[in-house]
Design a protein around this motif. Sequence first.
Motif, PDB file in Angstrom:
ATOM      1  N   HIS A 160       0.817  -1.202   0.000  1.00 21.10           N
ATOM      2  CA  HIS A 160       0.000   0.000   0.000  1.00 21.10           C
ATOM      3  C   HIS A 160       0.860   1.265   0.000  1.00 21.10           C
ATOM      4  N   ASP A 161       0.250   2.370  -0.402  1.00 21.34           N
ATOM      5  CA  ASP A 161       0.905   3.674  -0.489  1.00 21.34           C
ATOM      6  C   ASP A 161       1.065   4.234   0.925  1.00 21.34           C
ATOM      7  N   ILE A 162       2.292   4.272   1.409  1.00 19.71           N
ATOM      8  CA  ILE A 162       2.563   4.770   2.755  1.00 19.71           C
ATOM      9  C   ILE A 162       3.232   6.132   2.656  1.00 19.71           C
ATOM     10  N   CYS A 163       2.569   7.118   3.203  1.00 21.30           N
ATOM     11  CA  CYS A 163       3.080   8.502   3.233  1.00 21.30           C
ATOM     12  C   CYS A 163       3.422   9.031   1.839  1.00 21.30           C
ATOM     13  N   GLY A 164       2.646   8.652   0.844  1.00 18.37           N
ATOM     14  CA  GLY A 164       2.847   9.174  -0.497  1.00 18.37           C
ATOM     15  C   GLY A 164       4.016   8.590  -1.259  1.00 18.37           C
ATOM     16  N   ARG A 165       4.575   7.482  -0.805  1.00 18.88           N
ATOM     17  CA  ARG A 165       5.724   6.869  -1.494  1.00 18.88           C
ATOM     18  C   ARG A 165       5.315   5.972  -2.646  1.00 18.88           C
ATOM     19  N   GLY A 166       4.049   5.708  -2.783  1.00 15.72           N
ATOM     20  CA  GLY A 166       3.573   4.862  -3.881  1.00 15.72           C
ATOM     21  C   GLY A 166       3.466   3.410  -3.484  1.00 15.72           C
ATOM     22  N   GLY A 167       2.435   2.765  -3.969  1.00 13.18           N
ATOM     23  CA  GLY A 167       2.221   1.348  -3.689  1.00 13.18           C
ATOM     24  C   GLY A 167       2.741   0.490  -4.822  1.00 13.18           C
ATOM     25  N   ARG A 168       2.659  -0.814  -4.618  1.00  8.98           N
ATOM     26  CA  ARG A 168       3.155  -1.767  -5.620  1.00  8.98           C
ATOM     27  C   ARG A 168       2.232  -2.975  -5.658  1.00  8.98           C
TER      28      ARG A 168
END
Length: 108
Positions: free
Chosen positions: A29-37
Amino acid sequence: MIRILFLISMVVVTSTAQALSVVINEVYHDICGRGGRVQGYVSGGVGPYQLVWSSGQVQTTGFDINLDGLSAGEYTITVTDANAEQIVSDPIAVLEYGIKIAEGTPQH
């Protein structure tokens, strides 16, 4: 008398390819705006496969599914195999998580 012998050969090609399916085995999941995968693989059909994500990214792959940098949201993947067979994945949810910093003085 001359006899001419013609050899006729017939090649029958049968496909043993299984139905296409999309297997998603990990969603980061996208944590603090770092992007998910999203990671997974394509099963069945005949490779190579073209993957078209609902967000617009296009990939060609042997069978691996791997896309990162995803913002929080819901995604689907349209997979087309070498025989032009298609399948659309179930929706894949990438959630967004943040860290809340408490205000005030820490208590001991």
